[in-house]
Design an enzyme around this catalytic site. Structure first.
Site, PDB file in Angstrom:
ATOM      1  N   SER A 256      51.163   9.104  48.758  1.00 56.98           N
ATOM      2  CA  SER A 256      49.950   8.579  49.370  1.00 56.98           C
ATOM      3  C   SER A 256      50.052   8.707  50.881  1.00 56.98           C
ATOM      4  CB  SER A 256      49.764   7.106  48.984  1.00 56.98           C
ATOM      5  OG  SER A 256      48.758   6.507  49.778  1.00 56.98           O
TER       6      SER A 256
ATOM      7  N   HIS B 192      48.482  -2.782  22.481  1.00 55.17           N
ATOM      8  CA  HIS B 192      47.478  -3.398  23.360  1.00 55.17           C
ATOM      9  C   HIS B 192      48.028  -3.639  24.767  1.00 55.17           C
ATOM     10  CE1 HIS B 192      46.514  -4.530  19.178  1.00 55.17           C
ATOM     11  NE2 HIS B 192      45.258  -4.297  19.554  1.00 55.17           N
TER      12      HIS B 192
END
Length: 284
Positions: free
Chosen positions: A272, A151
């Site tokens: 980026s 999880h």
């Protein structure tokens, strides 16, 4: 004229041809179609349907097309043929005689099996390459420890090698399924005719072996209609892609700033234009 147009006197509507013609996608079967045709030339020559001169002319013409297809796989698209058998017939002057004793049903079914077997080989080679890379990775980082996650929360510690070898298990199952699928599709429909056999006496077992198949299909009705092997191959390939997607998702997370366990090579990453601190694992 199409291969089936002998009894027709009217012109086929263009709308019907646009719907019915398959060359725009079955041109990919050209190498396998030519392979089947070369084997069929031998059959017809043995049965005295083709003279020695006709057989030689066809063999040379088919061999030339094989060479041209390697250079330009989209060569059939330059014609107005209905499908890939029609393309061969339109290109070679004596190819109408080559069609003696066979149907497009058994011919295309055989082409498709050869195509699928080739795809199995390519996918299998790719899977083995990934398995080998994961084994090398596991050996290199055999003693390294990282958190295992459930999880998206840190759970129990695991070896990096243990993580990598989990995917080896998955991909080995994929490879085994691929081998099983390949074995089931490795039978030849050629000689089954449209549904109930050929009009000439042929040894289908010898023909199957000449094409590289393990055996000939047992039932002609099943042989020309069976496409189970396509669905099976797609199923195996899809499951393999799910496993590769799982690896990719893990690598993306483990290389992130939040985890920071892996570093992705500059060779397979981008950046980026706005944020120079970023290194994006775009391949994954």
């Amino acid at each position: 004229m199409t291969m089936w147009g002998g009894r027709f006197s009217g012109v086929t509507a263009q709308e019907f041809r646009d719907f019915n013609d398959s060359l725009r996608f079955d041109y990919k079967l050209a190498p396998f179609e030519l392979q089947c045709c070369l084997a069929w030339v031998e059959v017809l020559h043995e049965q005295d349907v083709l003279t020695a001169a006709e057989a030689e002319q066809l063999q040379q013409g088919l061999a030339d097309l094989q060479t041209e297809i390697v250079t330009n796989p989209e060569l059939p698209l330059a014609t107005g043929a209905e499908d890939i058998p029609g393309w061969v017939e339109a290109i070679l002057l004596v190819a109408r005689k080559l069609h003696t004793g066979r149907s497009r049903n058994d011919l295309v079914a055989t082409d498709l099996r050869l195509y699928a077997l080739s795809a199995c080989l390519q996918v299998g080679t790719a899977l083995l390459g990934v398995i080998e890379a994961l084994l090398h990775f596991a050996e290199r980082y055999e003693q390294q420890i990282m958190p295992g996650y459930t999880h998206l929360q840190r759970a129990q510690p695991v070896l990096v090698a243990h993580w990598a070898l989990a995917y080896v298990e998955m991909l080995e199952r994929d490879f085994q399924r691929l081998q099983e699928a390949s074995a089931r599709m490795n039978v030849s429909p050629l000689g089954s005719g449209a549904l109930a056999g050929s009009g000439i006496a042929i040894n289908r077992t010898e023909l199957a072996h000449a094409l590289g198949f393990s055996r000939a299909c047992r039932n002609s009705l099943d042989a020309v209609s069976d496409r189970d092997f396509v669905v099976e191959l797609l199923s195996v390939a899809s499951l393999s892609m799910v496993h590769l997607s799982r690896i990719s998702e893990d690598v993306i997370f483990y290389a992130s700033g939040e985890a920071g366990f892996f570093t992705v090579s500059d060779a397979v990453a981008s950046g980026s234009s706005l944020m120079p601190q970023k290194k994006n694992p775009d391949v994954f």
